[in-house]
Design a protein around this motif. Sequence first.
Motif, PDB file in Angstrom:
ATOM      1  N   HIS A  26      55.346 -25.021  -6.305  1.00  0.00           N
ATOM      2  CA  HIS A  26      53.920 -25.161  -6.224  1.00  0.00           C
ATOM      3  C   HIS A  26      53.593 -26.759  -5.831  1.00  0.00           C
ATOM      4  O   HIS A  26      52.897 -26.900  -5.181  1.00  0.00           O
ATOM      5  N   SER A  27      54.140 -27.661  -6.556  1.00  0.00           N
ATOM      6  CA  SER A  27      54.058 -29.034  -6.355  1.00  0.00           C
ATOM      7  C   SER A  27      54.051 -29.528  -4.714  1.00  0.00           C
ATOM      8  O   SER A  27      53.185 -30.071  -4.129  1.00  0.00           O
ATOM      9  N   ALA A  28      55.289 -28.964  -4.263  1.00  0.00           N
ATOM     10  CA  ALA A  28      55.588 -29.298  -2.867  1.00  0.00           C
ATOM     11  C   ALA A  28      54.456 -28.739  -1.887  1.00  0.00           C
ATOM     12  O   ALA A  28      53.905 -29.335  -0.962  1.00  0.00           O
ATOM     13  N   ALA A  29      54.126 -27.541  -2.039  1.00  0.00           N
ATOM     14  CA  ALA A  29      53.075 -26.897  -1.304  1.00  0.00           C
ATOM     15  C   ALA A  29      51.761 -27.628  -1.465  1.00  0.00           C
ATOM     16  O   ALA A  29      51.015 -27.986  -0.477  1.00  0.00           O
ATOM     17  N   ARG A  30      51.222 -28.150  -2.695  1.00  0.00           N
ATOM     18  CA  ARG A  30      50.026 -28.884  -2.924  1.00  0.00           C
ATOM     19  C   ARG A  30      50.309 -30.290  -2.168  1.00  0.00           C
ATOM     20  O   ARG A  30      49.228 -30.716  -1.499  1.00  0.00           O
ATOM     21  N   ALA A  31      51.401 -30.934  -2.378  1.00  0.00           N
ATOM     22  CA  ALA A  31      51.394 -32.092  -1.518  1.00  0.00           C
ATOM     23  C   ALA A  31      51.243 -32.128  -0.362  1.00  0.00           C
ATOM     24  O   ALA A  31      50.686 -33.072   0.702  1.00  0.00           O
ATOM     25  N   LYS A  32      51.741 -31.028   0.442  1.00  0.00           N
ATOM     26  CA  LYS A  32      51.793 -30.605   1.708  1.00  0.00           C
ATOM     27  C   LYS A  32      50.296 -30.516   2.136  1.00  0.00           C
ATOM     28  O   LYS A  32      49.857 -31.222   3.178  1.00  0.00           O
ATOM     29  N   GLU A  33      49.559 -29.706   1.489  1.00  0.00           N
ATOM     30  CA  GLU A  33      48.183 -29.464   1.704  1.00  0.00           C
ATOM     31  C   GLU A  33      47.507 -31.006   1.807  1.00  0.00           C
ATOM     32  O   GLU A  33      46.613 -31.191   2.600  1.00  0.00           O
ATOM     33  N   LEU A  34      47.621 -31.655   0.591  1.00  0.00           N
ATOM     34  CA  LEU A  34      47.023 -33.060   0.426  1.00  0.00           C
ATOM     35  C   LEU A  34      47.213 -33.893   1.711  1.00  0.00           C
ATOM     36  O   LEU A  34      46.634 -34.538   2.152  1.00  0.00           O
TER      37      LEU A  34
END
Lengths: 422, 237
Positions: free
Chosen positions: B129-137
């Motif tokens: 989930h962290s990776a997905a959020r980092a990508k989004e940001l």
Amino acid sequence: MHQIKIVRNILLGIENLLLHKLRSLLTTLGIVFGVGSVVAMLSVGEGASKEAMDQIRKLGSNNIIVSAIKSIDDEAASTTHSHMSIYGLTYEDHVRVAESFDTIRQTAPVKLVRKEGRLRERALELRIVGTTPEWFELVRRPVLAGRVLLESDEEDQLAVAVLTEFGARRLLAAESTIGQSLRLGSDYFEVVGIVKSESGQAGNIQIPDEQIDAYIPIGVARKYFGDITTRRTAGTREREMVDLHQIIVQVGSIDDVEPTAAGIENMLGNFHKKKDYLVSVPLALLRQAEATKRTFNIVLGSIAGISLLVGGIGIMNIMLASVTERTQEIGIRRAIGAKRRQIIGQFLIETVVLSIIGGLIGIGLGVLVPFMITYFAGMATVITVGSIVLPLVISFGVGIIFGLYPAVRAANVDPIVALRHE
Amino acid sequence: MSAEAESGCDGKIVQLEDARKIYQMGNQAVNALAGITLSFARGSFWAIMGPSGSGKSTMMNVLGCLDHLTSGRYVLEGQDVSTLDDDSLSELRLRLFGFIFQSFNLIPQLTVQRNIELPLYYLGWDAHHSAARAKELAEKVGLEERLNHHPTELSGGQMQRVAIARALANEPEIIFADEPTGNLDTATGEQILRLLVELNEQGKTIIMVTHESYIAAHAGRRLHMLDGLVERIEGDG
Ligand SMILES: Nc1ncnc2c1ncn2[C@@H]1O[C@H](COP(=O)(O)OP(=O)(O)O)[C@@H](O)[C@H]1O
Ligand SMILES: [Mg+2]
């Protein structure tokens, strides 16, 4: 979830250490040598104990072995000319020993005669052991065929013999030897059994049996072969009179071994003019092993202690440097919301990973050392699970102990100071 | 309590009551904050200005829960935080705040992605989930191509955008920006500022220290400080 987090933390720690590969490796050297020494120490100690235990098993842990020896002045006299030397243990000694100590459970008197054994056309130089059925209780060897000596053999003065596996193979193929007639000297004995045998030394104690033994009832031995033996060597006739060559004693409890041995020694001293007997205690081998172990523990333990201390301080030093270098990072983490204990955890994990890596290398090294000790010094070494696990626990402990102070220092970094831009 | 809390939550996200911060330098007391009573409305955009030594940084540190007041009260979302312990303050920072600094303060050993993920790591998010959020940001600040780069490979403007992405990772209520354009050229500074304005339009409360009046002009309200006191307040945004 929690386990995953720990694994992630450890991986992050390893990542950080990999940024300074050489520095991290050098830092762990102290741990490497410390842990290596611990492994070596434990395996040498374990080896010494195991060797002693093996030897004691061959000799009997509750046994005391009293042997006849030719005293030195006797030895000198016998070489001059024909002379009869009378020495060793007497039948009375056996009775006295057996009756004087209530700690003693059983005894076996031993009378030795060297004779040629013949089974049809095959011959073998044998050591005839005249003894009682107790021998087979005290010198426990597996019975391969037939039976051992019985009370009734003695009572009926039967000419029966028990051979060793070695002797049986030499004289005739194993099983079918039972019931055959074995000629000892000029008399015929019926082979009634075959037992396994040990031989040689265990530590500094002579193992009671030999490969070339033939066991016969003691009364029969006395009747057929007498107490006097004659040996002819280059013109001189050497005559010896020995009642008993050995008395093997078994006490009831291991705690009685040493006091009883001392009592026997003392009692024989009162009845023998010369020191023509030797009391040996297999249990003493354990004491020797313990002494060896102690020596190695002191030497290797000191090396281990000093190395671990130096290693620990080295790790602490490098972690303190790391805390200083990473003040800004710590400030950032704290500002973002990392709690003090999370910073402590981060740095502790790094130190522990570092010291465990050092520990693993040390174990690798420490496993080699016992091999070398065995190879070059001929000492037995045994590597147990314990001698791997304990050093790992130690290196973990060193990581925690020497990592705590740098970690607390890191946790106390003030984010305001760390993030102030000048 | 409930009425107060409600009013705090409705309008005022941050309130200072006679806030004082005194540094003792030998036998001399420095009043870095000399008794400030002030409230910041939810969703407002503040620029704090003033000469060097006027107390701007001290103000930011106190508001950002990095420092304690010597006396007075600091009420954050209706809760008095003056008396909270270190762990509770860390927790508040983790859940409510995003920080942007003049010197970016990215962790050089970590990739852009890891830097952005940092608050999520402390929030206990899993790697996926962290990776997905980092990508989004990263997409939001236009750096999706740079996720696997290290900060040292980026320009100043890019580093500050990473810092903004990191500050947004935990969905903060308040973003503290301490001279966010101070190390950037004018054009890049403008870009960064446009990002902040955009965030403010999306409802974030922003409190920013700046020296430049053209930067401060973007803020709805401008707080001028002098000698640890409020000199004047401009604007009504
Ligand atoms: N840690 C500290 N110790 C002592 N004095 C300090 C400390 N931090 C700030 N000050 C003093 O407090 C006053 C306000 O400083 P600061 O908040 O940094 O002002 P600004 O950010 O507006 O330049 C200054 O006089 C400064 O010297
Ligand atoms: Mg300042």
